[in-house]
Structures are given as structure tokens and as C-alpha cells.
Design a protein around this motif. Sequence first.
Motif, PDB file in Angstrom:
ATOM      1  N   SER A 364       0.829  -1.204   0.000  1.00 35.20           N
ATOM      2  CA  SER A 364       0.000   0.000   0.000  1.00 35.20           C
ATOM      3  C   SER A 364       0.863   1.254   0.000  1.00 35.20           C
ATOM      4  O   SER A 364       0.596   2.213  -0.728  1.00 35.20           O
ATOM      5  CB  SER A 364      -0.924  -0.013   1.226  1.00 35.20           C
ATOM      6  N   ASP A 368       0.878   3.912  -3.180  1.00 38.43           N
ATOM      7  CA  ASP A 368       0.391   5.276  -2.999  1.00 38.43           C
ATOM      8  C   ASP A 368       1.521   6.302  -3.090  1.00 38.43           C
ATOM      9  O   ASP A 368       1.344   7.377  -3.675  1.00 38.43           O
ATOM     10  CB  ASP A 368      -0.336   5.407  -1.666  1.00 38.43           C
ATOM     11  N   ASP A 371       2.389   6.655  -6.635  1.00 42.18           N
ATOM     12  CA  ASP A 371       1.340   7.407  -7.318  1.00 42.18           C
ATOM     13  C   ASP A 371       1.484   8.907  -7.056  1.00 42.18           C
ATOM     14  O   ASP A 371       1.340   9.734  -7.966  1.00 42.18           O
ATOM     15  CB  ASP A 371      -0.031   6.918  -6.845  1.00 42.18           C
ATOM     16  N   GLY A 417      -2.921  13.792  -1.025  1.00 42.65           N
ATOM     17  CA  GLY A 417      -2.427  12.420  -1.086  1.00 42.65           C
ATOM     18  C   GLY A 417      -1.309  12.169  -0.096  1.00 42.65           C
ATOM     19  O   GLY A 417      -1.246  11.106   0.538  1.00 42.65           O
ATOM     20  N   VAL A 421      -1.118   9.410   3.081  1.00 44.52           N
ATOM     21  CA  VAL A 421      -0.013   8.471   3.292  1.00 44.52           C
ATOM     22  C   VAL A 421       0.594   8.660   4.683  1.00 44.52           C
ATOM     23  O   VAL A 421       0.940   7.682   5.368  1.00 44.52           O
ATOM     24  CB  VAL A 421       1.047   8.657   2.202  1.00 44.52           C
ATOM     25  N   SER A 459      -7.984   6.317   0.871  1.00 44.60           N
ATOM     26  CA  SER A 459      -7.212   6.075  -0.337  1.00 44.60           C
ATOM     27  C   SER A 459      -8.064   6.248  -1.586  1.00 44.60           C
ATOM     28  O   SER A 459      -7.616   6.842  -2.578  1.00 44.60           O
ATOM     29  CB  SER A 459      -6.605   4.671  -0.299  1.00 44.60           C
ATOM     30  N   ILE A 463      -7.008   9.718  -3.220  1.00 45.69           N
ATOM     31  CA  ILE A 463      -5.900   9.363  -4.109  1.00 45.69           C
ATOM     32  C   ILE A 463      -6.414   8.742  -5.407  1.00 45.69           C
ATOM     33  O   ILE A 463      -6.191   9.290  -6.493  1.00 45.69           O
ATOM     34  CB  ILE A 463      -4.904   8.406  -3.415  1.00 45.69           C
ATOM     35  N   GLU A 464      -7.115   7.629  -5.316  1.00 50.21           N
ATOM     36  CA  GLU A 464      -7.455   6.861  -6.518  1.00 50.21           C
ATOM     37  C   GLU A 464      -8.409   7.632  -7.437  1.00 50.21           C
ATOM     38  O   GLU A 464      -8.097   7.869  -8.612  1.00 50.21           O
ATOM     39  CB  GLU A 464      -8.063   5.512  -6.125  1.00 50.21           C
ATOM     40  N   ASN A 489      -4.801   3.196 -10.502  1.00 50.44           N
ATOM     41  CA  ASN A 489      -5.960   3.858  -9.901  1.00 50.44           C
ATOM     42  C   ASN A 489      -7.227   3.034 -10.090  1.00 50.44           C
ATOM     43  O   ASN A 489      -8.037   2.911  -9.155  1.00 50.44           O
ATOM     44  CB  ASN A 489      -6.148   5.236 -10.514  1.00 50.44           C
TER      45      ASN A 489
END
Length: 543
Positions: A364, A368, A371, A417, A421, A459, A463-464, A489
Amino acid sequence: SEPSQPGGWHVRDDAPAVGSTEAPSERTDVPQAVPSGRSSVQEATSRSSVHAAASYAAGAASRTSAFIDVAMPRVGEVPFLTFTVFAVVLFAFTAFTDSILVTVTVRAHMNEHFTFPIAVSALNGIWIVLQILLFADLIYVFFRYYRPRPKDDDKPRIGDSRVRMPKSWYCLTRCFNAELNPRSYLLMLSLLLPLNALVFYVGLGHPVYTPSRLQDAGYYNITELVKLDRWPTGNGLRVDVGTWEVFMWDGKTAQEFVPRLFITSTECYSDSSPEYRLLAQLRAKGGNEAEDYPKQAYCEALIGTMMAGSFAEPASTNEKTWRHDEDKWDEAFEFALRLFSSLAGIVADQTEGANTMVSLVGLSFLKDMTDVFDMFMLTFADVGQMHEGRPLLAFNHGLPGYQWSFHGLVQAWIWLGVAVVLLRALAVIGFTPIVYLFRCCGCTVPDEELRRPIDAFFSMFFIEIPYLSLRWIAWYRYGVPVSIMAVKNILGIYEDLYFIGIVQGFGGGKARGIRLLCCRRSDAEKAEGTGPRGASSGSRSSF
């Protein structure tokens, strides 16, 4: 003393009997013997030598092991070399990125190519000081291990090791009321050290434009000049469409600029400059309208130009090295930033005490963080857009209701993001404020079962989905090539929905997420494959 084994020595038959007073012709105080086969003296000597060598080797190994234990102590459960090498790599790449950021900031300001805001430079300076303090704190810990003082005996230690706890480690433990171990400490370092680079998102990959001589000469508006019915004369200028030279025009005669001014494809003109509009008009053929975005293949990013220009200009092209290549510096900086995400994934690679390269927590972080830094690389997108003749992300391009730079929108989601994290990293060391809020609301689901859907929720929504949307806008509106992380994503959204409990997946399995919070006890037990009476107390979730 003689060997008692008959294979080594044989007693002579003429040896005097016990108690006899006969004077022997030779020494009779020991039995006389003759060797049979191999010399008994050599055999005894060989055995003694082998035993002595084995004893010496065992003693040397014991002394070496004791010396290594003292010279290279274990840092908690992590070996000394592993911890040290990992920390050295982290701080080495931190020093590399910091030196690039400082050089680019100073040279860009001196050459008037780009000026970063005062807040950005101030934050970068504060963060570099923090990085130096973290490094000095760690060095001081090992210095005091090899040069201890009597008053250091009461200092807190790292686990059951003899190494004292760094001050930064101790502050994190006290501030968040959490228990850190060497792995989680290295995880926090790998997340915190590169954050100062993110404040340079707007400007670090900014194209370095050629200064506009026409603007400096006062020719700001050339609208009449580029009209088809007036071209190539107007607004006090005249353009030679054959040589692409620009002249001053007073209505009768053309005068050259000093030095002479040519529009060329080997420069990088700003899209707001008169030279850019002239280049677009000169590229038009057959009386067609000017190109909207003429290609400029010689544009370079700010970071590569400033770093390559910090070295002496070679006398010839044959003497150029990698230091004079702008792309080399861009790629080196990108590699250094992406490495931090990989290191964070490796050090966080643990699930329920098992170390695997594909564990849930480590994977994970790796996904992330990769990304986030991949989204950061959009700072270099404008250079590629200039090469391909596409609109720049530095401006709004057909986005309804949005009037600012697209880069500003990307930067905001990058920091969101990073916040997600960091919250996940704090959860690894035991700081879980969201779980605490659920506890205050009366939820009694086990912490691990509660953390996963919470992590999945943040997340997916921070983020996604946002990053996938930004990549779609960059591709659809600006023509930016789609990153491979868009596939991540899409798969990440499915994975998050699975942990939230909205989708069950292909394998079914026990209830989780929303299903775990909302279903009755019997439904949860049935989903786990156990009945109300057959389930053990250890495998039953409490609601």
C-alpha cells in the motif's frame, strides 16, 4: 606415560618383571617398545596440533563474535548494517535532491528565468535544517554508543539493544503516544525527508523561455501584423517570410534590429510573447491561419537548464559530458524522488509480523507513494507539451468554471495524497485518530478490521478517484499521454471497494467494512463460515 592401546606400542618380551632387581642393559623405567606402522610420536603430535587449532579457532570465533556484537550492535530487531545502510541511502539521496533544489533556486533567481515565491524558499530552508538535525541526531546516537558517559546509562534505549534512542524518535513517541521500532522510524524518515521537493511543484519543470526582444522593444501587440490581409507588415514591424527576419517598419523603409532579429525554431518562446505568435504565423502554409500551438523542440525544463549551466561551458560539442545534458539532470532528480517511495514500501513491508515482499502494508505504501510522486512529475509536462505543440498545463484550457492553472489543482491533490499516506504511517506506529472517533461512537469492531476500511476509504476518495480524474482531464483537455499509474488507480478503486465492503470480490470470504459494521452477529458468523455455537471466542468479532 605410554598409550594404552595395543595398536600404538608393543612391550618387549625381554622387559624385566615387576619387582625384579636385575640391572637392565638399557633404561627400564619405562616399557621398551617399537613402533608399528606410522610413527606414534607423529600421530600424537598431529592430534595435539588439530586439537589446539580447533580450540584456537573456536576461541577466535568467540572473540570475533563478541567484538562484532560490541562494534556493530543490533538496533532493536534490525541488524546494525541493515539499519545503517538504509539510513545512509536515505540521507545520501536527500542531500542529492536538496543540492539540486538549492542550486536551481539560486541560479534561477540570478538569471531571472524564474523566481520562486518567498514562502517556497523559506519552507525549503526550514526543511533542510530539519533534515540536518535528524541526521546529526542519528550520528550523535552512534557516537555516544562508542564514547559513552556515565550519565548516559539512564537514557532510553531502542528496544532491548544497547543503543540509545534518538531525540527525534523519543519526540515522536511522546507526541503521538505510540511505540516506534527501527522499521517504523526508518519509514517515517523515508516519508518526511523528501517532502520539501513537493513545494517546488509549480516551477521546477517550468520551460526556460528565450527572453522576448520584441516585448523589450515595446512591440507588445502584433494583432494587425498577423492578420491575413496585413501580413507580413503591420504594427511597425515587417517580417521577411523567406529568412524569418524581423525589421522595424516606419511605413516606407525597413530597418534592422541591432543585433539582427530572427524568428527560429531552435529557441523556446513563451506562448504570450510576440515571437511565439510570429512563429505560429510563419509555420502556416498556403495562406492558412496560424498554428495555435507551434512545436518547439528545443525547450528544456528549469531544473535541467540550471544544473547543466552550473558547470563551465565546454569549448566544443565533443567535450560535453553528462553534466552538460539537461535531460540527465531531469531524470536523475526523478529517479531520486521515486526511490523514496520504493524505500518506504520496503521498510513498511510487514503484515502481522511476517516479512514478505508483497505484504498488504508495504504494498500500500509502495503504490500510494509511487502514485503521489508520479503525479508530481506532471511538473515536467509543459516541456513535453511545447515539444509536441499542445496547450500548456500552466493555463486553463476549456475547463468550465475553472479559471486558474491546472498545475494549481494538481498540487492541491498532491498534498492531500501525502496527508493520507502520512496518516497511514502514523497508524502503523499506533496513532489512529479515526479509529478513536469510531470507538467514541461505540464501535467495538477489532482495530485491525476497522483500520482497513478506513484506509481504503481515504485512499479511494483522496488518491485513486481524484488522481484518475486528473489524469483523464490532462489527457482529454491537454493531450498529455496517460500514465501507467492510471491502471493502478482503476485497480485501486476496486481493491478499496472490496475492503470497504461494497463489493464482495470473487472469493467471497468473511464480512468486512460496511457489512461488518452493519450486519447482525449471526450474519457475520455465517459469512465467516461458523455457526453461533461452533465459532470460537478468538475468531468471533464483537459488536
